[in-house]
Scaffold this active site. Structure first.
Site, PDB file in Angstrom:
ATOM      1  N   ARG A 207       0.838  -1.192   0.000  1.00 34.89           N
ATOM      2  CA  ARG A 207       0.000   0.000   0.000  1.00 34.89           C
ATOM      3  C   ARG A 207       0.880   1.252   0.000  1.00 34.89           C
ATOM      4  O   ARG A 207       2.053   1.213   0.400  1.00 34.89           O
ATOM      5  CB  ARG A 207      -0.911   0.019   1.225  1.00 34.89           C
ATOM      6  CG  ARG A 207      -1.895  -1.157   1.310  1.00 34.89           C
ATOM      7  CD  ARG A 207      -2.714  -1.061   2.574  1.00 34.89           C
ATOM      8  NE  ARG A 207      -3.706  -2.130   2.688  1.00 34.89           N
ATOM      9  CZ  ARG A 207      -3.471  -3.284   3.323  1.00 34.89           C
ATOM     10  NH1 ARG A 207      -2.290  -3.498   3.890  1.00 34.89           N
ATOM     11  NH2 ARG A 207      -4.417  -4.214   3.389  1.00 34.89           N
ATOM     12  N   LYS A 232      -2.355  -1.538   7.687  1.00 32.02           N
ATOM     13  CA  LYS A 232      -3.715  -1.015   7.754  1.00 32.02           C
ATOM     14  C   LYS A 232      -4.638  -1.911   8.567  1.00 32.02           C
ATOM     15  O   LYS A 232      -5.502  -1.414   9.307  1.00 32.02           O
ATOM     16  CB  LYS A 232      -4.265  -0.856   6.337  1.00 32.02           C
ATOM     17  CG  LYS A 232      -5.671  -0.289   6.261  1.00 32.02           C
ATOM     18  CD  LYS A 232      -6.122  -0.165   4.820  1.00 32.02           C
ATOM     19  CE  LYS A 232      -7.556   0.368   4.724  1.00 32.02           C
ATOM     20  NZ  LYS A 232      -8.005   0.481   3.331  1.00 32.02           N
ATOM     21  N   HIS A 304      -3.105   3.929  -6.498  1.00 26.57           N
ATOM     22  CA  HIS A 304      -3.607   2.695  -5.877  1.00 26.57           C
ATOM     23  C   HIS A 304      -3.870   1.605  -6.913  1.00 26.57           C
ATOM     24  O   HIS A 304      -3.922   0.424  -6.565  1.00 26.57           O
ATOM     25  CB  HIS A 304      -4.892   2.988  -5.092  1.00 26.57           C
ATOM     26  CG  HIS A 304      -5.315   1.860  -4.199  1.00 26.57           C
ATOM     27  ND1 HIS A 304      -4.580   1.454  -3.107  1.00 26.57           N
ATOM     28  CD2 HIS A 304      -6.393   1.039  -4.245  1.00 26.57           C
ATOM     29  CE1 HIS A 304      -5.188   0.451  -2.513  1.00 26.57           C
ATOM     30  NE2 HIS A 304      -6.281   0.164  -3.181  1.00 26.57           N
ATOM     31  N   ARG A 307      -1.444  -1.282  -6.961  1.00 26.55           N
ATOM     32  CA  ARG A 307      -1.665  -2.429  -6.060  1.00 26.55           C
ATOM     33  C   ARG A 307      -2.558  -3.457  -6.738  1.00 26.55           C
ATOM     34  O   ARG A 307      -2.352  -4.664  -6.589  1.00 26.55           O
ATOM     35  CB  ARG A 307      -2.272  -1.929  -4.748  1.00 26.55           C
ATOM     36  CG  ARG A 307      -2.544  -3.035  -3.719  1.00 26.55           C
ATOM     37  CD  ARG A 307      -2.749  -2.409  -2.346  1.00 26.55           C
ATOM     38  NE  ARG A 307      -3.457  -3.248  -1.405  1.00 26.55           N
ATOM     39  CZ  ARG A 307      -2.887  -4.178  -0.649  1.00 26.55           C
ATOM     40  NH1 ARG A 307      -1.588  -4.401  -0.750  1.00 26.55           N
ATOM     41  NH2 ARG A 307      -3.593  -4.884   0.201  1.00 26.55           N
ATOM     42  N   HIS A 329      -4.145  -9.168   2.899  1.00 31.18           N
ATOM     43  CA  HIS A 329      -5.604  -9.301   2.982  1.00 31.18           C
ATOM     44  C   HIS A 329      -5.964 -10.462   3.908  1.00 31.18           C
ATOM     45  O   HIS A 329      -5.563 -11.601   3.666  1.00 31.18           O
ATOM     46  CB  HIS A 329      -6.203  -9.554   1.597  1.00 31.18           C
ATOM     47  CG  HIS A 329      -6.152  -8.365   0.697  1.00 31.18           C
ATOM     48  ND1 HIS A 329      -5.214  -8.226  -0.308  1.00 31.18           N
ATOM     49  CD2 HIS A 329      -6.917  -7.245   0.645  1.00 31.18           C
ATOM     50  CE1 HIS A 329      -5.414  -7.087  -0.941  1.00 31.18           C
ATOM     51  NE2 HIS A 329      -6.426  -6.470  -0.373  1.00 31.18           N
ATOM     52  N   TYR A 338      -8.954  -7.182  -5.855  1.00 39.06           N
ATOM     53  CA  TYR A 338      -7.700  -6.698  -6.427  1.00 39.06           C
ATOM     54  C   TYR A 338      -7.165  -7.615  -7.521  1.00 39.06           C
ATOM     55  O   TYR A 338      -6.135  -7.302  -8.125  1.00 39.06           O
ATOM     56  CB  TYR A 338      -6.638  -6.559  -5.325  1.00 39.06           C
ATOM     57  CG  TYR A 338      -6.884  -5.379  -4.411  1.00 39.06           C
ATOM     58  CD1 TYR A 338      -6.195  -4.186  -4.596  1.00 39.06           C
ATOM     59  CD2 TYR A 338      -7.802  -5.442  -3.375  1.00 39.06           C
ATOM     60  CE1 TYR A 338      -6.413  -3.095  -3.775  1.00 39.06           C
ATOM     61  CE2 TYR A 338      -8.034  -4.349  -2.547  1.00 39.06           C
ATOM     62  CZ  TYR A 338      -7.334  -3.192  -2.754  1.00 39.06           C
ATOM     63  OH  TYR A 338      -7.567  -2.112  -1.949  1.00 39.06           O
TER      64      TYR A 338
END
Length: 351
Positions: A207, A232, A304, A307, A329, A338
């Site tokens: 990220r 995150k 982003h 990613r 994740h 993603y």
């Protein structure tokens, strides 16, 4: 037992003092209203179901927002984002009202007004913020008497899922700029660090904030990984480094301190400036060579999206259980947001 006192010509104050309960005081326009309120309070006390309304009836929404930013937001990684949301709510007329007076219809009205000009995802973030303020007030700040007004309203349904992949097709007809979107942005960068950051993003699927927070003491070039102590989702993880990622980091290698010493928003701004410069240069080259430009090329590319691109590329190398460890994740369903395989790549796997 309740007592009543006239205050001036137009108000009556009711006061309830009962052993084992905090004193309850409230002012009304008429004595009958004061008596009705007192009966309700005493009835709840008699039944053992009394919950004090003092805090909720004497604390404004703004006061709760201020306390929330000090005690809750300050502990979050997304502190600056929450301060931004707090400022939006604090500036509203609604913020001057007491917590006990705020209804779901008030929040619904704001929701509808915001949806006229803002994206559903933006409105949802604003509503989610104030919802947690009410939740904390009920659970921790002696305001059990209130309900969370957000719980009763319809939530906006965001439609912000992206499947943006980088254009890897060589632009042979427009010489003088990069061969594809990624190379074009790197070539247009006027920053010494942005090319390295872009390569790391595309090679590791990290990220933006994780790249910005990288420290040299957590980078192990010999064993080819970078340790992220805080991410995150609240967990640490180790991210493997490809040969290309190793190469760009070796050019910057130091013994300690931050790798880039940049804020996350600075990375976004630098990337977007480079993208805009690359797009303009592309259009000039097309015009010079008398060919029609591709209107999609570089137009909506975001940092982003790297990613997304990196995750899709890594998915062709690693199985799902290993890929989740790399990207961070916890829920495979989020990982699938993603992963955007190209149809032509899937077709090559068919025998």
């Amino acid at each position: 037992m309740a007592s009543f006192r006239k205050r001036g010509d137009l108000q009556w104050q009711a006061r309830i003092a009962r052993k084992g309960y905090p004193a309850q005081v409230k002012t009304f326009n008429t004595k009958s209203e004061a008596e009705a309120w007192a009966r309700d309070i005493e009835r709840d006390m008699d039944r053992g179901g009394f919950i004090s309304r003092v805090e909720a009836e004497s604390t404004t929404l703004k006061a709760c927002i201020d306390r929330y930013t000090r005690e809750v937001s300050a502990q979050k990684r997304g502190y600056q984002k929450e301060i931004y949301l707090a400022n939006i709510w604090s500036a509203l007329p609604l913020a001057s009202r007491f917590m006990s007076s705020i209804r779901s219809s008030d929040i619904a009205s704001l929701r509808d007004d915001w949806l006229k000009t803002l994206k559903p995802a933006t409105v949802l973030r604003r509503i989610a913020f104030i919802s947690h303020v009410f939740t904390i007030a009920r659970k921790e700040w002696r305001m059990e008497s209130i309900t969370n007004p957000v719980a009763l309203i319809r939530k906006p349904q965001p439609n912000n899922a992206r499947s943006r992949r980088l254009d890897d097709h060589a632009l042979q007809s427009t010489k003088g700029i990069g061969a594809n979107e990624l190379d074009t942005v790197i070539a247009a960068s006027q920053s010494d660090l942005l090319p390295t950051i872009v390569v790391l993003a595309i090679e590791t699927a990290m990220r933006r904030g994780e790249i910005a927070d990288m420290q040299w003491e957590h980078v192990d070039l010999k064993r080819r990984f970078v340790h992220l102590p805080e991410t995150k989702n609240g967990s640490s993880r180790d991210v493997p480094l490809s040969p290309k990622a190793i190469t760009v980091l070796e050019r910057l290698q130091q013994s300690s301190g931050p790798v880039f010493n940049l804020r996350s928003d600075a990375i976004t701004r630098a990337f977007d400036r480079a993208r805009q410069r690359a797009r303009k240069l592309y259009e000039v080259r097309c015009e010079e060579q008398g060919i029609e430009s591709d209107k999609r090329f570089l137009m909506d590319l975001r940092f982003h999206d790297l990613r997304h691109e990196a995750t899709s590329r890594l998915a062709s190398i690693f199985p799902l259980h290993e890929l989740t460890k790399i990207t961070g994740h916890k829920d495979p369903r989020m990982l699938m947001r993603y992963y955007h395989p190209r149809a032509e790549d899937l077709a090559l796997k068919l025998k």
